[in-house]
Scaffold this active site. Structure first.
Site: not given
Length: 438
Positions: A184, A207
């Protein structure tokens, strides 16, 4: 000399962004509203949603432990400076590698909405203090909330709204990026009109390795990279340096780290958001790049051959075949990490990236919201919590995936996490500009 005014503490009353956000939520009648307004404060759940991974497990643990230090409620985690027509956002948690908490999301959203509407604002700079731009978030928060349904929905919702706002922002933005920019955190860099990187920049979106998926708009961004580089980065979590980011089109300029402070001063003194003028200033400091001989971007023919395959199983088989050939020693470590990743996470991620090629930014974020909520709800697998346990709780680095192999991950079950929610439970990217930020 101009004296900046600094705004760094969240106001006691709901900020402008929260006000528009809450109005929009009332229109949606979401079941999530009681969570959003816990304790009569719209920003009360301190939960980070992005990730940091590096190929070296010990280094990952070191970064993670730094990022998990207790948050001081009085800490000025984001600084906002107003200098004539220039605005400077500073991510200000250097000891925690500038992780993205709910407090960070709320402050970023507040600053960006306020300044977009301010006629005196022309240019926005964003940077990070210390040796990271932003390293992502605290995985332990996810793990601790695993027994409470939708405990992280507030910050996920707001973060994805913020991502859309950044992609569609009207004022000129420049990201000055050195050090770690992952997960992010990288979503605060790549979509900017100008993103300046250095020899110290490290990027990754890994991720999938813990049973999650590539989010924060990266199913849109990575799907638009040349050939099948996006699938490679998303599935393997491979790192790119500053020069590689420019070559891949995820950064606009490469500036030597030692020149970054002077570039910032020149941009502030420019006092204008004129894109051509900003570009001209940056180009005074930028240098041409030349990829290192062993860069993965010099291996695109192999990457394209392997990661164009239809399934994760076929991708791995093709990558194994290439690894057996002379001169392909670089594949070994990447392949090992790929094969140790969550099979469910890999299959969801591959499909998400490929669907992203035909989707808008808003559609990708809406899809990613479904994937995130279904993953955290363990709709088809609890791999995300097992991955976090293995890396951050027990630190045995030995996750037990369920199912344990890609062949055992039922495609019909994967379909479930992509299914739309009921209309009033979807991520609503507002068309009304009044309510379009987080």
């Amino acid at each position: 000399m101009l004296t900046p005014t600094t705004t760094s503490h969240p106001p006691t009353a709901p900020p402008t962004a929260a006000s528009s956000f809450s109005i929009f939520l009332n229109q949606l009648e979401l079941i999530y509203v009681p969570i959003f307004w816990r304790n009569n404060h719209p920003w009360s759940i301190p939960l980070e949603i992005s990730f940091i991974f590096v190929n070296s497990y010990p280094l990952f643990v070191q970064f993670l432990e730094m990022a998990q230090e207790v948050v001081n409620p009085e800490e000025q985690v984001v600084l906002g400076e107003e200098i004539d027509h220039v605005r400077v956002i500073t991510l200000n948690r250097p000891r925690q590698l500038n992780v993205i908490s709910s407090k960070v999301v709320s402050l970023l959203a507040d600053f960006l909405e306020k300044w977009e509407k301010d006629d005196s604002t022309e240019l926005i700079l964003i940077k990070g203090v210390g040796r990271a731009f932003s390293a992502g978030g605290d995985l332990r928060m996810f793990y601790d909330g695993r027994t409470s349904r939708d405990s992280c929905v507030e910050v996920v919702y707001r973060m994805y709204w913020l991502c859309h706002h950044i992609h569609t922002y009207k004022k000129t933005q420049v990201a000055l990026v050195h050090g770690i920019s992952m997960g992010g955190g990288a979503s605060l860099m790549v979509p900017m009109k100008f993103s300046v990187v250095t020899e110290k920049t490290v990027f990754s979106t890994p991720e999938a390795s813990i049973g999650f998926h590539t989010d924060c708009g990266f199913s849109y961004i990575l799907s638009r990279l040349p050939s099948h580089l996006g699938e490679f980065l998303a599935l393997t979590g491979a790192r790119l340096n500053g020069k590689e980011l420019v070559a891949a089109g995820m950064a606009t300029h490469f500036v030597p780290f030692e020149k970054l402070p002077e570039l910032e001063k020149r941009l502030i003194s420019l006092n204008s958001g004129d894109e051509n003028a900003v570009k001209s200033v940056i180009e005074e400091f930028s240098v041409d790049i030349q990829l290192d001989e062993d860069s993965v971007l010099n291996k695109l023919s192999i990457i394209d051959e392997c990661f164009s395959k239809d399934t994760v199983v076929d991708i791995i088989k093709s990558f194994e075949l290439e690894a057996s050939k002379d001169g392909n020693g670089w594949i070994g470590a990447i392949l090992k990490g790929l094969k140790r990743s969550s099979p469910t996470g890999l299959k969801i991620t591959l499909r998400s990236i490929r669907e992203g090629r035909k989707q808008t930014v808003a559609e990708c974020l809406e899809k990613e919201f479904r994937l995130t909520m279904n993953t955290l709800r363990t709709t088809i697998s609890a791999d995300v919590y097992e991955g976090i346990r293995a890396l951050t709780i027990d630190k045995d680095n030995a996750p037990k995936w369920d199912p344990p192999t890609c062949d055992e991950v039922d495609d019909s079950k994967v379909d479930l996490v992509f299914q739309p929610f009921k209309d009033n439970l979807e991520l609503q990217i507002p068309e009304n500009e009044k309510h379009r930020s987080a």
